[in-house]
Motif scaffolding. Structure first.
Motif, PDB file in Angstrom:
ATOM      1  N   PRO A 110       0.823  -1.209   0.000  1.00  0.00           N
ATOM      2  CA  PRO A 110       0.000   0.000   0.000  1.00  0.00           C
ATOM      3  C   PRO A 110       0.854   1.255   0.000  1.00  0.00           C
ATOM      4  O   PRO A 110       1.994   1.252   0.468  1.00  0.00           O
ATOM      5  N   VAL A 111       0.309   2.334  -0.516  1.00  0.00           N
ATOM      6  CA  VAL A 111       0.993   3.626  -0.491  1.00  0.00           C
ATOM      7  C   VAL A 111       0.933   4.160   0.935  1.00  0.00           C
ATOM      8  O   VAL A 111      -0.126   4.180   1.560  1.00  0.00           O
ATOM      9  N   GLY A 112       2.056   4.586   1.452  1.00  0.00           N
ATOM     10  CA  GLY A 112       2.121   5.040   2.829  1.00  0.00           C
ATOM     11  C   GLY A 112       1.809   6.511   2.984  1.00  0.00           C
ATOM     12  O   GLY A 112       1.826   7.292   2.029  1.00  0.00           O
ATOM     13  N   ALA A 113       1.547   6.905   4.240  1.00  0.00           N
ATOM     14  CA  ALA A 113       1.242   8.297   4.536  1.00  0.00           C
ATOM     15  C   ALA A 113       2.379   9.224   4.137  1.00  0.00           C
ATOM     16  O   ALA A 113       2.158  10.290   3.550  1.00  0.00           O
ATOM     17  N   ALA A 114       3.613   8.826   4.436  1.00  0.00           N
ATOM     18  CA  ALA A 114       4.755   9.688   4.132  1.00  0.00           C
ATOM     19  C   ALA A 114       4.884   9.940   2.634  1.00  0.00           C
ATOM     20  O   ALA A 114       5.224  11.052   2.210  1.00  0.00           O
ATOM     21  N   GLU A 115       4.608   8.916   1.844  1.00  0.00           N
ATOM     22  CA  GLU A 115       4.713   9.075   0.387  1.00  0.00           C
ATOM     23  C   GLU A 115       3.691  10.071  -0.141  1.00  0.00           C
ATOM     24  O   GLU A 115       3.992  10.908  -1.004  1.00  0.00           O
ATOM     25  N   LEU A 116       2.472   9.995   0.375  1.00  0.00           N
ATOM     26  CA  LEU A 116       1.437  10.922  -0.070  1.00  0.00           C
ATOM     27  C   LEU A 116       1.685  12.333   0.459  1.00  0.00           C
ATOM     28  O   LEU A 116       1.533  13.315  -0.273  1.00  0.00           O
ATOM     29  N   LEU A 117       2.090  12.436   1.710  1.00  0.00           N
ATOM     30  CA  LEU A 117       2.335  13.759   2.279  1.00  0.00           C
ATOM     31  C   LEU A 117       3.481  14.481   1.575  1.00  0.00           C
ATOM     32  O   LEU A 117       3.478  15.719   1.470  1.00  0.00           O
ATOM     33  N   ALA A 118       4.440  13.713   1.069  1.00  0.00           N
ATOM     34  CA  ALA A 118       5.548  14.326   0.336  1.00  0.00           C
ATOM     35  C   ALA A 118       5.063  15.015  -0.939  1.00  0.00           C
ATOM     36  O   ALA A 118       5.694  15.972  -1.407  1.00  0.00           O
ATOM     37  N   LYS A 119       3.947  14.538  -1.478  1.00  0.00           N
ATOM     38  CA  LYS A 119       3.407  15.114  -2.714  1.00  0.00           C
ATOM     39  C   LYS A 119       2.565  16.364  -2.467  1.00  0.00           C
ATOM     40  O   LYS A 119       2.206  17.059  -3.414  1.00  0.00           O
ATOM     41  N   VAL A 120       2.219  16.610  -1.210  1.00  0.00           N
ATOM     42  CA  VAL A 120       1.372  17.764  -0.919  1.00  0.00           C
ATOM     43  C   VAL A 120       2.063  18.733   0.055  1.00  0.00           C
ATOM     44  O   VAL A 120       1.411  19.501   0.757  1.00  0.00           O
ATOM     45  N   LYS A 121       3.395  18.707   0.060  1.00  0.00           N
ATOM     46  CA  LYS A 121       4.147  19.612   0.928  1.00  0.00           C
ATOM     47  C   LYS A 121       3.966  21.064   0.515  1.00  0.00           C
ATOM     48  O   LYS A 121       3.939  21.961   1.346  1.00  0.00           O
ATOM     49  N   ASN A 122       3.879  21.291  -0.782  1.00  0.00           N
ATOM     50  CA  ASN A 122       3.783  22.650  -1.296  1.00  0.00           C
ATOM     51  C   ASN A 122       2.369  22.929  -1.786  1.00  0.00           C
ATOM     52  O   ASN A 122       1.755  22.083  -2.449  1.00  0.00           O
ATOM     53  N   CYS A 123       1.866  24.085  -1.466  1.00  0.00           N
ATOM     54  CA  CYS A 123       0.487  24.442  -1.807  1.00  0.00           C
ATOM     55  C   CYS A 123       0.431  25.488  -2.905  1.00  0.00           C
ATOM     56  O   CYS A 123       0.964  26.598  -2.754  1.00  0.00           O
ATOM     57  N   THR A 124      -0.186  25.119  -4.008  1.00  0.00           N
ATOM     58  CA  THR A 124      -0.615  26.107  -4.996  1.00  0.00           C
ATOM     59  C   THR A 124      -2.084  26.351  -4.736  1.00  0.00           C
ATOM     60  O   THR A 124      -2.935  25.495  -5.020  1.00  0.00           O
ATOM     61  N   ARG A 125      -2.407  27.477  -4.155  1.00  0.00           N
ATOM     62  CA  ARG A 125      -3.785  27.726  -3.718  1.00  0.00           C
ATOM     63  C   ARG A 125      -4.718  27.892  -4.903  1.00  0.00           C
ATOM     64  O   ARG A 125      -4.435  28.649  -5.831  1.00  0.00           O
ATOM     65  N   ILE A 126      -5.838  27.175  -4.849  1.00  0.00           N
ATOM     66  CA  ILE A 126      -6.860  27.318  -5.891  1.00  0.00           C
ATOM     67  C   ILE A 126      -8.126  27.961  -5.350  1.00  0.00           C
ATOM     68  O   ILE A 126      -8.969  28.406  -6.135  1.00  0.00           O
TER      69      ILE A 126
END
Length: 224
Positions: free
Chosen positions: A32-48
Motif C-alpha cells: 500500500p501507499v504510505g502516509a509519508a509518500e502521499l504527504l511528500a506530494k502535498v508539501k507545497n500548496c498552490t492555492r486554488i
C-alpha cells in the motif's frame, strides 16, 4: 448536509474490514501507499481557493484549498458528519444536528449511511471555491491521512461555504479518531487529498473506494 461542527459504533463487518485495512488486499498483494509518500506530494500548496476557510464558525480563516494537476488537497481538523440514513449511532438522539439527508446518494437512490460509508465533506459552492470546477464530484475518491494512517473514502456530503474539515462517522473511526458526533473529532492534523475526475462505484461501497483509491494514490505518488 450540515451547517455546524463536529463522529463510535460498530461498522458492519464488511464495511469495517474495507475501511480499516490498508488496502493492499484490493490490489493483489502490492504494498500500500504510505502516509509519508502521499504527504511528500502535498508539501507545497498552490492555492486554488479564492481565500482561506475556517475550521469552525469561531476560528480564523487559515485553511487554503490547494491543487495539482491530479488532485485538490487541504490540511485541517475533522468534525464528524453523522447525517444520512438513521442508525443506532447517527440519529436525532445521538446528534442534535442530525439531518436525514446527504448531498449525494448511493446507487440505490438512498442517502448515504455515515456510520457505514467512509466519506469526506466538501464545502458547498461559494465565493471561496466551487468543488465542481476542480473536477470533484459526488462519489469522487479521496485519500485521508491522520498520523501514519491512510484511509480511502468518497465525496459524500457538502457543508457550509466557508468551513472545511469534516468526515463521516465511519471515516473517523477508520482513522482512529473519536467518531462521537457530539464530542468526537480532532482539532488538527488531517490531510484530505481528493482525486480529480474520479469515481468509486458504487459510491456506498467502502471496498470500491479502497480499490480505486489505492490505484489513484499509487499514480499520484509516482509509483505506477
Amino acid at each position: 448536509m450540515r451547517t455546524r461542527m463536529l463522529v463510535l459504533s460498530a461498522l458492519s463487518g464488511a464495511a469495517l474490514l474495507a475501511a480499516a485495512l490498508p488496502a493492499e488486499a484490493a490490489d493483489g498483494g502490492e504494498a500500500p501507499v504510505g502516509a509519508a509518500e502521499l504527504l511528500a506530494k502535498v508539501k507545497n500548496c498552490t492555492r486554488i481557493s479564492q481565500g482561506n476557510y475556517r475550521t469552525d464558525q469561531s476560528t480564523a480563516a487559515t485553511i487554503p484549498v490547494c491543487g495539482t494537476g491530479e488532485a485538490v488537497f487541504w490540511e485541517a481538523d475533522m468534525d464528524i458528519d453523522c447525517d444520512g440514513q438513521v442508525s443506532t449511532v447517527c440519529n436525532t438522539r445521538t446528534d442534535p444536528s442530525f439531518q436525514p439527508r446527504t448531498a449525494f446518494q448511493g446507487s440505490d437512490g438512498k442517502y448515504l449511511d455515515s456510520a457505514e460509508v467512509p466519506f469526506v465533506v466538501v464545502p458547498g459552492p461559494g465565493s471561496l471555491w466551487n468543488y465542481a470546477t476542480s473536477g470533484i464530484k459526488g462519489g469522487g475518491v479521496a485519500a485521508v491521512i491522520h498520523g501514519d494512517k491512510v484511509r480511502y473514502a468518497v465525496v459524500g456530503d457538502t457543508g457550509p461555504t466557508g468551513i472545511i474539515g469534516e468526515g463521516s462517522y465511519a471515516l473517523a473511526e477508520a482513522l482512529g479518531i473519536d467518531p462521537d458526533p457530539k464530542t468526537g473529532g480532532t482539532a488538527s492534523g488531517v490531510t484530505y487529498i481528493l482525486f480529480k475526475n474520479s469515481k468509486a462505484s458504487p459510491i456506498e461501497s467502502p471496498a470500491a473506494a479502497v480499490s480505486a483509491g489505492e490505484e489513484l494514490a499509487r499514480k499520484f505518488a509516482g509509483e505506477a
